[in-house]
Design a protein around this motif. Sequence first.
Motif, PDB file in Angstrom:
ATOM      1  N   GLY A 233     -18.249  60.274  14.540  1.00 25.50           N
ATOM      2  CA  GLY A 233     -17.638  61.227  13.626  1.00 25.50           C
ATOM      3  C   GLY A 233     -17.362  62.586  14.218  1.00 25.50           C
ATOM      4  O   GLY A 233     -16.807  63.463  13.540  1.00 25.50           O
ATOM      5  N   GLU A 234     -17.722  62.793  15.497  1.00 27.79           N
ATOM      6  CA  GLU A 234     -17.551  64.099  16.126  1.00 27.79           C
ATOM      7  C   GLU A 234     -16.463  64.131  17.196  1.00 27.79           C
ATOM      8  O   GLU A 234     -16.303  65.135  17.889  1.00 27.79           O
ATOM      9  CB  GLU A 234     -18.873  64.564  16.748  1.00 27.79           C
ATOM     10  N   LEU A 235     -15.722  63.055  17.359  1.00 30.73           N
ATOM     11  CA  LEU A 235     -14.652  63.062  18.347  1.00 30.73           C
ATOM     12  C   LEU A 235     -13.578  64.073  17.949  1.00 30.73           C
ATOM     13  O   LEU A 235     -13.332  64.292  16.758  1.00 30.73           O
ATOM     14  CB  LEU A 235     -14.041  61.667  18.477  1.00 30.73           C
ATOM     15  N   PRO A 236     -12.945  64.706  18.922  1.00 27.85           N
ATOM     16  CA  PRO A 236     -11.932  65.711  18.585  1.00 27.85           C
ATOM     17  C   PRO A 236     -10.734  65.105  17.860  1.00 27.85           C
ATOM     18  O   PRO A 236     -10.338  63.964  18.123  1.00 27.85           O
ATOM     19  CB  PRO A 236     -11.527  66.277  19.951  1.00 27.85           C
ATOM     20  N   GLU A 237     -10.189  65.892  16.955  1.00 24.52           N
ATOM     21  CA  GLU A 237      -8.995  65.498  16.217  1.00 24.52           C
ATOM     22  C   GLU A 237      -7.784  66.250  16.759  1.00 24.52           C
ATOM     23  O   GLU A 237      -7.922  67.303  17.381  1.00 24.52           O
ATOM     24  CB  GLU A 237      -9.181  65.784  14.727  1.00 24.52           C
ATOM     25  N   GLN A 238      -6.614  65.718  16.520  1.00 25.31           N
ATOM     26  CA  GLN A 238      -5.394  66.293  17.083  1.00 25.31           C
ATOM     27  C   GLN A 238      -4.403  66.724  16.011  1.00 25.31           C
ATOM     28  O   GLN A 238      -3.184  66.708  16.208  1.00 25.31           O
ATOM     29  CB  GLN A 238      -4.760  65.295  18.054  1.00 25.31           C
ATOM     30  N   ARG A 239      -4.929  67.137  14.869  1.00 22.19           N
ATOM     31  CA  ARG A 239      -4.058  67.626  13.796  1.00 22.19           C
ATOM     32  C   ARG A 239      -3.193  68.792  14.278  1.00 22.19           C
ATOM     33  O   ARG A 239      -1.981  68.847  14.021  1.00 22.19           O
ATOM     34  CB  ARG A 239      -4.902  68.112  12.612  1.00 22.19           C
ATOM     35  N   GLU A 240      -3.846  69.752  14.943  1.00 24.03           N
ATOM     36  CA  GLU A 240      -3.122  70.950  15.363  1.00 24.03           C
ATOM     37  C   GLU A 240      -2.009  70.605  16.331  1.00 24.03           C
ATOM     38  O   GLU A 240      -0.901  71.154  16.239  1.00 24.03           O
ATOM     39  CB  GLU A 240      -4.101  71.931  16.011  1.00 24.03           C
ATOM     40  N   GLU A 241      -2.271  69.689  17.262  1.00 24.91           N
ATOM     41  CA  GLU A 241      -1.243  69.289  18.220  1.00 24.91           C
ATOM     42  C   GLU A 241      -0.068  68.627  17.506  1.00 24.91           C
ATOM     43  O   GLU A 241       1.092  68.887  17.831  1.00 24.91           O
ATOM     44  CB  GLU A 241      -1.846  68.331  19.250  1.00 24.91           C
ATOM     45  N   ILE A 242      -0.371  67.760  16.537  1.00 19.16           N
ATOM     46  CA  ILE A 242       0.686  67.082  15.781  1.00 19.16           C
ATOM     47  C   ILE A 242       1.572  68.104  15.063  1.00 19.16           C
ATOM     48  O   ILE A 242       2.808  68.069  15.161  1.00 19.16           O
ATOM     49  CB  ILE A 242       0.079  66.096  14.769  1.00 19.16           C
TER      50      ILE A 242
ATOM     51  N   ASP B  33       4.441  65.626  10.324  1.00 18.15           N
ATOM     52  CA  ASP B  33       3.428  66.108   9.385  1.00 18.15           C
ATOM     53  C   ASP B  33       2.273  65.112   9.372  1.00 18.15           C
ATOM     54  O   ASP B  33       2.495  63.895   9.268  1.00 18.15           O
ATOM     55  CB  ASP B  33       4.002  66.237   7.969  1.00 18.15           C
ATOM     56  N   THR B  34       1.065  65.602   9.464  1.00 18.10           N
ATOM     57  CA  THR B  34      -0.106  64.734   9.476  1.00 18.10           C
ATOM     58  C   THR B  34      -0.298  64.079   8.115  1.00 18.10           C
ATOM     59  O   THR B  34      -0.288  64.747   7.080  1.00 18.10           O
ATOM     60  CB  THR B  34      -1.370  65.526   9.846  1.00 18.10           C
ATOM     61  N   VAL B  35      -0.451  62.764   8.121  1.00 19.32           N
ATOM     62  CA  VAL B  35      -0.675  62.005   6.888  1.00 19.32           C
ATOM     63  C   VAL B  35      -2.133  61.595   6.768  1.00 19.32           C
ATOM     64  O   VAL B  35      -2.729  61.664   5.692  1.00 19.32           O
ATOM     65  CB  VAL B  35       0.228  60.742   6.867  1.00 19.32           C
ATOM     66  N   LEU B  36      -2.729  61.184   7.873  1.00 23.82           N
ATOM     67  CA  LEU B  36      -4.091  60.663   7.839  1.00 23.82           C
ATOM     68  C   LEU B  36      -4.777  60.929   9.169  1.00 23.82           C
ATOM     69  O   LEU B  36      -4.193  60.724  10.233  1.00 23.82           O
ATOM     70  CB  LEU B  36      -4.078  59.147   7.574  1.00 23.82           C
ATOM     71  N   VAL B  37      -6.011  61.395   9.108  1.00 22.41           N
ATOM     72  CA  VAL B  37      -6.909  61.440  10.261  1.00 22.41           C
ATOM     73  C   VAL B  37      -8.231  60.831   9.797  1.00 22.41           C
ATOM     74  O   VAL B  37      -8.850  61.319   8.855  1.00 22.41           O
ATOM     75  CB  VAL B  37      -7.138  62.872  10.785  1.00 22.41           C
ATOM     76  N   ARG B  38      -8.645  59.748  10.467  1.00 20.54           N
ATOM     77  CA  ARG B  38      -9.841  59.031  10.024  1.00 20.54           C
ATOM     78  C   ARG B  38     -10.634  58.533  11.224  1.00 20.54           C
ATOM     79  O   ARG B  38     -10.062  57.999  12.174  1.00 20.54           O
ATOM     80  CB  ARG B  38      -9.450  57.853   9.127  1.00 20.54           C
ATOM     81  N   HIS B  39     -11.939  58.724  11.165  1.00 19.61           N
ATOM     82  CA  HIS B  39     -12.833  58.291  12.238  1.00 19.61           C
ATOM     83  C   HIS B  39     -13.346  56.873  11.965  1.00 19.61           C
ATOM     84  O   HIS B  39     -13.698  56.533  10.831  1.00 19.61           O
ATOM     85  CB  HIS B  39     -14.030  59.239  12.344  1.00 19.61           C
TER      86      HIS B  39
END
Length: 258
Positions: free
Chosen positions: A171-180, A187-193
């Motif tokens: 659950g702590e892996l980096p997300e790439q919302r900002e890059e998207i 537009d980001t629709v879903l980010v899920r671990h």
Amino acid sequence: MTFDSAAELYQQARPDYPDELYDAVVGAAGLNSRARLLEVGCATGKATLPLARRGFRITCVEPGRALAELARANLADFPQVEVVDGTFEDLDASTQPAYDLVVAATSWHWIDPAVRYRRAWELLRPGGHLAFWSATHVFPAGGDAIFHDLQVVYNEIGEGLREDVPRPAPGELPEQREEIESSGLFDTVLVRHFDWELDYDADGYLRLLDTFSGHIAMQRWQRDRLHSEVRRLLAEREDGRLRRGWGAVLHVARRRDA
């Protein structure tokens, strides 16, 4: 291209992704049975097979010739799937159909960041989606201590991690919302671990290691030293096995209008 030299091992040793991940992709992208997909770097078809079984028409682009040949063999029962030799960066959108989904499983980070979002945008239909994720090592609380012990060997052979390199928990892996979002194209629709664990005996774990580019590129003496220590440590255990945590962060984004 180091992966191409380990095509057979890649198919045998790399983990399958959770079924729930594919369900999340299909749901977030609103795919129906007529959807047309483009897969970036399919390797041996690890992620292609679960999507092909759902009936989608899929074009896979793979730069490794040995990987592509193995993917064709693995996907031979699915006539709606085509494996194309080449790179995602070199695809000409004017010669391709408009895809409903561009998908990349543990390959997006290998694509030139200067062009990957633009090329995906060009290849998608209006309102189409991009989905990508990578499977990587995570370290659950109370996880297997062997990975701490093995760092001594990695340091010895000159392949150790820097002290500031994080060891992410599930659950702590980096997300790439900002890059998207900063691409200006999606537009980001879903980010899920997604997190899971797998058991390995010595042979199985060493096969896995030999599919990682850094390990493939090691000198023979480095690999021999590491392999012998893995075997020694596991031989001291009653069951002779280790447990490795895996994590993936699924990103699904919708193509913005021009």
